[in-house]
Enzyme design. Structure first.
Site, short mmCIF file in Angstrom:
data_model
loop_
_atom_site.label_atom_id
_atom_site.label_comp_id
_atom_site.label_asym_id
_atom_site.label_seq_id
_atom_site.Cartn_x
_atom_site.Cartn_y
_atom_site.Cartn_z
N ALA A 70 -3.45 14.05 7.20
CA ALA A 70 -3.70 12.94 6.27
C ALA A 70 -4.56 11.83 6.87
O ALA A 70 -4.29 11.34 7.96
CB ALA A 70 -2.37 12.35 5.83
N VAL A 79 -6.70 5.92 3.16
CA VAL A 79 -7.57 5.74 1.99
C VAL A 79 -7.53 4.32 1.42
O VAL A 79 -8.19 4.04 0.43
CB VAL A 79 -7.22 6.72 0.85
N GLY A 80 -6.77 3.42 2.04
CA GLY A 80 -6.56 2.09 1.45
C GLY A 80 -7.85 1.36 1.12
O GLY A 80 -7.97 0.76 0.05
N GLU A 81 -8.81 1.39 2.02
CA GLU A 81 -10.08 0.70 1.78
C GLU A 81 -11.13 1.55 1.06
O GLU A 81 -11.78 1.06 0.13
CB GLU A 81 -10.64 0.19 3.10
N ALA A 95 -7.62 -1.75 8.32
CA ALA A 95 -8.52 -0.69 8.77
C ALA A 95 -8.09 0.69 8.25
O ALA A 95 -8.44 1.71 8.84
CB ALA A 95 -8.67 -0.69 10.29
N GLN A 100 0.81 -1.22 0.00
CA GLN A 100 0.00 0.00 0.00
C GLN A 100 0.84 1.27 0.00
O GLN A 100 0.34 2.35 -0.26
CB GLN A 100 -0.96 -0.02 1.21
N GLY A 101 2.13 1.12 0.35
CA GLY A 101 3.02 2.29 0.35
C GLY A 101 3.35 2.82 1.74
O GLY A 101 3.93 3.90 1.87
#
Lengths: 335, 423
Positions: A282, A285-287, A87, A48-49
């Site tokens: 920040a 936003v992954g999901e 999450a 995901q980074g």
């Protein structure tokens, strides 16, 4: 015959473990012998980074080039527990822990520098670019490297911990504050349905994602592309074909996931509205980047051919059957 | 006011990019050690049965070092919330793919041969594969007690009154299916005893400290005696949250004191790890003449398959997100998780919030069409803004740019669709 349709999907998403469960991330920052800085944190890079985001948050907070920072994120014998890479919580939760640990570490540096520079106070001491100096008399300066070499066995280090705030919901009414922060998004899709084959082709998308503040815009766009692709497979073709507990499609020759041939260039829009409790504003936003896509596609299919697909996946077979049924005036909804 | 920042906001190149695109990144399957053995897992071929296991013949095969079963595990259980998984099934299997034994041998071929020679006697019992049937009193029980393992309730206002005042009501049932994370790197790992005597497991996991905790518990040793090394990870998406091979590997290294390697095939990966919960979502949504939402009821039933994994948290999250990003004064949600003999469901990207929009966003379009307004107007009328209250009573005090998101989409896409008389 092909028919074009457009559809919209909106969603919101609460990040973090949630519901009052202790959601804790920890980080440790240490001055290494060579004057570089080691940051120890149990946050996992799953693709995901996260590791890159950790470098950016650490580098920004310490005012130090990322070349002079080493992250240790792989070995439980070396790093503190920073919770799970899930999450959508690593940027917000572990990012906060890293920021706090770096700030505590800079306070420690100022105290040691005060002693080494024979000052009466840490007031006015700046930490920047690997040096600690008195802003109004810059000749009073010591580098991280000199500081490290003068310690002779004493380790300069600091820890940081971030605990997210949520409130457990009532078991009868569900009232409470189960997540924080929430993220928001909207996706518009234009597609084409072949009414003879039932094949759906995506023609255009416009996808806007709230991120609080973008730490790394390219990585966010990467997440948006990936979320779109994953949702495309979910809504149109992925099917395990389970019968009496047995998965029939248990390999990629049968379980179809999207390929580059199924994707188009997405018009991704990053929307910034910084969150005050977040590191530099920040949010995770992954999901969320996966969530508004499927309904946008389903609404666009309806716009194109006038059938509501209420049961996933919207395979070509299911679409043709629904289109035939709607022609005969039987049902418009299809499950 | 925004701070001026040096590196936050910049497109720094991923720090792991070079090693990954040049093939230099080390995934667990890339690890080879001297004197290394191989391990393979024997898994249930049936969804619901009492079992007895005989490993004698398999143990006598040349090259088989040891075969582990439930009797070798000090605490034979694990699970992210409830400890309802067994490390190796003792009396009963609850799904196809349940682990029964773990063979360690000098090479993979010998492992395969031993798996064939292990005798499992399955005394099959009736299974249950659909959550609605599983909720019935007389349904076969997957675990001790009721198959309904969680019920989340959300109550706000008075939905009956809300529907009475509604001008239009949409009632529909939506169903989503079970899907796989389909991460590109199947599960793999290597275990060994390190130079300080610690049981060390090289694995690709989302949460190394959790793995350490579960290994400590199962093997009944302290966490200090265990070291997890998280190698490169080829995607996860929630599918690497539950324990897969970690305890098997740790147990084998502790007993045999040689390095052991396991690499799952794609097929084994599919049948062993969690899936996305399929949900049945019965929705009733009411709005006034102008499209203002007045009431919403949702009955959500989630099939968690044979094990709980994150079912409580996932069905809770589905319930919390059931309204969509809209203010609705009267809300009633019941979200239930049910055991069946299907593959188990757990965490997957979106975690219960991915399924409800399939329902609530189609409901919005259906209401709009019935009212003769367009899909954007109805959303603009009801959407969360700064200061909005969610159905759980939470105030969205800041960073709620949903309207801005929608406007950004509309800048380059006409979605004010007029469907009057279209179909």
């Amino acid at each position: 015959m092909k028919r074009i349709g457009r559809g919209i999907g909106l969603s919101f998403y609460g990040t973090g473990y949630g519901n009052g469960f202790p959601d804790v991330s920890r980080a440790k920052v240490r001055l290494l012998k060579d004057g570089n800085v080691g940051i120890y944190v149990g946050g996992t890079e799953v693709g995901q980074g996260a590791r890159t985001i950790f470098y950016q948050i650490g580098s920004e907070t310490l005012k130090l080039s990322s070349d002079n920072i080493s992250f240790i994120t792989e070995d439980t014998s070396l790093m503190p527990d920073s919770g799970t890479a899930a999450a959508s919580r690593q940027t917000y939760n572990t990012g906060n822990a890293i920021k706090i640990a770096c700030e505590n570490f800079m306070d420690r540096l100022r105290e040691v520098a005060k002693r080494e520079l024979k000052l009466n106070s840490t007031q006015g001491l700046k930490v920047n670019n690997g040096k600690i100096y008195l802003e109004f008399f810059p000749r009073k300066v010591i580098s991280f490297k000199e500081l490290a070499q003068k310690q002779k066995g004493n380790v300069i280090e600091a820890e940081g911990e971030f605990v997210a705030q949520t409130v457990e919901m009532d078991s009868e009414t569900g009232q409470g504050a189960p997540y924080w922060p929430y993220t928001f998004n909207a996706c518009g899709v234009e597609l084409e349905v072949d009414v003879l084959t039932g094949k759906v082709e995506i023609l255009k998308t416009r996808f806007a994602q709230d991120v609080g503040r973008a730490i790394n815009p390219h990585l966010i766009e990467g997440q948006m592309d990936g979320g779109f692709a994953m949702a495309l497979g979910y809504v149109l073709f992925e099917d395990l074909n389970i019968n009496e507990g047995r998965i029939k499609n248990q390999k990629f020759s049968k379980y179809l996931i999207p390929t580059a041939m199924d994707m188009i260039d997405l018009e991704n829009v990053i929307v910034e509205d910084p969150e005050s409790t977040a590191p530099f504003g920040a949010k995770g936003v992954g999901e969320p980047v996966m969530i508004p896509i499927a309904p946008a596609i389903l609404n666009a299919i309806y716009d194109a051919v006038g059938v509501r697909i209420t049961e996933l996946p919207a395979t070509p077979e299911k679409l043709i059957e629904a289109i035939e049924d709607s022609k005969e005036g039987r049902v418009v909804k299809h499950g | 006011m925004r701070m001026s920042l040096d590196i936050v906001g910049k497109n720094m190149i991923r720090v792991d990019a070079l090693s990954k695109v040049t093939g230099k990144a080390i995934y667990p399957a890339d690890v080879y050690m001297d004197n290394m053995l191989y391990g393979k897992t024997l898994r249930s071929k049936v969804p619901h049965a009492y079992i007895t296991v005989n490993t004698k013949e398999a143990e006598n095969i040349d090259g088989v070092i040891k075969i582990f079963t439930c009797k070798d595990v000090p605490t034979n259980e694990h699970g992210v919330v409830f400890k309802d998984h067994e490390v190796f099934c003792s009396k009963k299997v609850r799904r196809i793919g349940d682990p029964i034994a773990f063979v360690v041998a000098t090479d993979i071929k010998t492992c395969d041969l031993a798996l064939e020679k292990i005798k499992v006697n399955y005394e099959e019992i009736e299974g249950v594969f659909d959550p609605i049937s599983a909720m019935k009193e007389d349904a076969p029980k997957v675990h001790e007690g009721n198959n309904i393992m969680y019920h989340y309730k959300l109550r706000k206002g008075d939905t009956e009154k809300g529907f009475e005042s509604s001008y239009v009501i949409a009632e529909n049932t939506y169903k989503t299916h079970m899907v796989d994370h389909a991460f590109l790197q199947p599960e793999s790992g290597v275990s060994y005893i390190d130079e300080e005597g610690r049981v060390t497991v090289v694995v690709a996991t989302q949460y190394p400290h959790y793995d350490r905790e579960e290994i400590a518990r199962a093997l009944n040793i302290s966490e200090d005696e265990i070291r997890i090394i998280n190698a490169s990870i080829g995607g996860a998406f929630g599918g690497r949250e539950d324990i897969s091979l970690q305890i098997h590997l740790a147990l084998a290294a502790k007993e045999i004191k040689r390095p052991i390697k396991v690499v799952y095939s794609r097929e084994e990966s599919f049948i062993s790890h969690s899936k996305r919960h399929p949900l049945i979502m019965k929705y009733k949504t009411g709005a006034d003449k102008n499209g203002k939402l007045l009431a919403m009821e949702a009955d959500i039933i989630g099939d968690t398959g044979a094990y709980a994994s994150w079912a409580t948290n996932v069905l809770r999250k589905a319930g919390v997100h059931a309204t969509g990003p809209y203010y609705i004064p009267n809300v009633k949600v019941d979200s239930i998780a049910v055991y069946t003999n299907n593959p188990f469901a757990g965490a997957m990207r979106g975690f219960g919030a991915t399924q409800p929009p399939i329902a609530y966003e189609q409901q919005m379009d259906i209401l709009a069409e019935e009212l003769g307004i367009d899909p954007i107007t109805i959303r603009m009328k009801n959407m969360f803004k700064k200061g909005s209250e969610t159905a759980t009573g939470q105030i969205l005090t800041e960073s709620v740019p949903l309207e801005e998101c929608l406007n950004k989409v509309l800048e380059d896409m006409d979605l004010n669709l007029d469907r009057k008389g279209a179909y």
